[in-house]
Design a protein around this motif. Structure first.
Motif, short mmCIF file in Angstrom:
data_model
loop_
_atom_site.label_atom_id
_atom_site.label_comp_id
_atom_site.label_asym_id
_atom_site.label_seq_id
_atom_site.Cartn_x
_atom_site.Cartn_y
_atom_site.Cartn_z
N SER A 34 35.26 49.37 45.59
CA SER A 34 35.97 49.00 44.37
C SER A 34 37.47 48.89 44.66
CB SER A 34 35.73 50.07 43.29
OG SER A 34 36.27 51.32 43.70
N SER A 35 38.19 48.37 43.69
CA SER A 35 39.63 48.18 43.87
C SER A 35 40.35 49.50 44.10
CB SER A 35 40.22 47.46 42.65
OG SER A 35 41.59 47.21 42.82
N SER A 36 39.96 50.53 43.37
CA SER A 36 40.60 51.84 43.53
C SER A 36 40.32 52.44 44.90
CB SER A 36 40.13 52.81 42.44
OG SER A 36 38.71 52.97 42.50
N THR A 39 42.66 50.69 47.45
CA THR A 39 44.04 51.17 47.37
C THR A 39 44.19 52.58 47.92
OG1 THR A 39 43.65 51.88 45.10
CG2 THR A 39 44.61 49.70 45.41
N SER A 235 47.96 38.39 40.47
CA SER A 235 47.66 38.75 39.08
C SER A 235 48.26 40.12 38.73
CB SER A 235 46.14 38.78 38.86
OG SER A 235 45.54 39.74 39.69
N TYR A 236 48.30 40.42 37.43
CA TYR A 236 48.93 41.67 36.98
C TYR A 236 48.16 42.90 37.48
CZ TYR A 236 51.17 45.06 33.91
OH TYR A 236 51.85 46.14 33.43
N THR A 237 46.85 42.84 37.43
CA THR A 237 46.02 43.95 37.94
C THR A 237 45.00 43.36 38.93
OG1 THR A 237 44.53 43.67 36.04
CG2 THR A 237 46.24 45.37 35.89
N PRO A 238 45.41 43.14 40.17
CA PRO A 238 44.51 42.51 41.15
C PRO A 238 43.31 43.39 41.48
CG PRO A 238 46.51 43.32 42.21
CD PRO A 238 46.72 43.47 40.74
N ASP A 239 42.17 42.76 41.60
CA ASP A 239 40.94 43.44 42.01
C ASP A 239 40.85 43.30 43.52
OD1 ASP A 239 38.40 44.33 42.59
OD2 ASP A 239 37.46 43.37 40.85
N TYR A 240 41.26 44.34 44.25
CA TYR A 240 41.35 44.24 45.70
C TYR A 240 39.98 44.13 46.38
CZ TYR A 240 46.27 45.38 45.16
OH TYR A 240 47.59 45.34 44.80
#
Length: 274
Positions: A34-36, A39, A235-240
């Motif tokens: 997931s994106s989190s 990161t 984008s403002y909240t990119p999905d990495y």
């Protein structure tokens, strides 16, 4: 002493290989997280692979972007192979002082950065757009034309042509072949490893090209894959996780081209002629 030297070499090569491969491994692992998790620097495979794939294909038009990149890269590669090989062949086979001067000027052009010619190049294509729309701005042809060959490719073909057996050309002339027939029927098949190496370099460069397509292509439906990935990251909240999935997919074509032609690439870069 020899054993210690060999062990040192293996350790150095192993470290260098790990440094080179690690970004690709991290990219593939991140595509399953997931994106989190991305990161936070998670280095273990996750369970979000299918979710990232579904999010990618449902939220952005990745297939048209892949097709645009494929059209540009294949067209650029084919034109570059033809033009650069003809130029390199001509410079080496038909030598003269005037041609050497032109070739030197051509090599000097390699020292000019693209940023220096970007604005006048844009102005030229903007002017072409009014009279020849299919070659101007916001066209795939506008991306291909300035990049369809380079001074490096011409230099690469000329250097490899130095090892080309000139006796084959003399034998072809005796058999009655004209100059074009000599090139296509004798030179091209003999220099296939050089074509393979140049083709891989050109395809990869064209596939990953970002700056010039960003300037020329203005319609969303004509975006290339590097442009699409850049938009995902801005984008403002990119999905990495989704971005990493897009990067993995965009890497597959260049990886396939390289690994399928790896043997010819090595032979071409070392100047082998068969």
């Amino acid at each position: 002493m020899d054993k210690l030297k060999r062990v040192s070499v293996y350790i150095f090569l192993s470290v260098a290989a790990f440094i080179s491969i690690f970004p690709f491994l991290w990219m593939i692992v991140s595509a399953t997280n997931s994106s989190s998790d991305v990161t936070q620097g998670r280095l273990l495979p996750g369970s979000k692979l299918i979710e990232n794939i579904n999010n990618l294909f449902s939220s952005v038009d990745i297939v048209p972007a892949l097709m645009n990149s494929a059209k540009i890269s294949i067209s650029t590669t084919l034109l570059a192979m033809l033009i650069a090989s003809l130029a390199g062949y001509g410079f080496e086979i038909y030598k003269s002082k005037a041609k050497d001067i032109v070739f030197t000027i051509l090599l000097l052009s390699m020292m000019i950065p693209f940023a220096a010619i970007m604005v006048p190049l844009y102005q030229m294509f903007a002017g072409i757009s009014s009279s020849v729309p299919f070659l101007g701005l916001d066209t795939l042809s506008g991306v291909v034309l300035p990049t369809m060959t380079t001074a490096f490719l011409i230099f690469f073909f000329r250097q490899n042509t130095k090892m080309f057996p000139k006796e084959l050309l003399e034998a072809g002339r005796i058999d009655g072949l004209n100059e074009l027939a000599l090139f296509f029927r004798i030179y091209v098949p003999t220099m296939k490893t050089t074509y393979a190496a140049a083709g891989i370099i050109t395809f990869m460069s064209s596939w990953n090209n970002y700056l010039w397509p960003l300037i020329v292509l203005q319609s969303p439906d004509k975006r290339t894959i590097p442009m699409l990935i850049s938009n995902l990251g801005s984008s403002y909240t990119p999905d990495y996780g989704m971005i990493m999935m897009a990067i993995v997919i965009s890497t597959i074509p260049t990886a396939l081209v390289f690994f399928l032609m790896q043997r010819h690439f090595v032979a071409g870069m070392t100047g082998s002629v068969k």
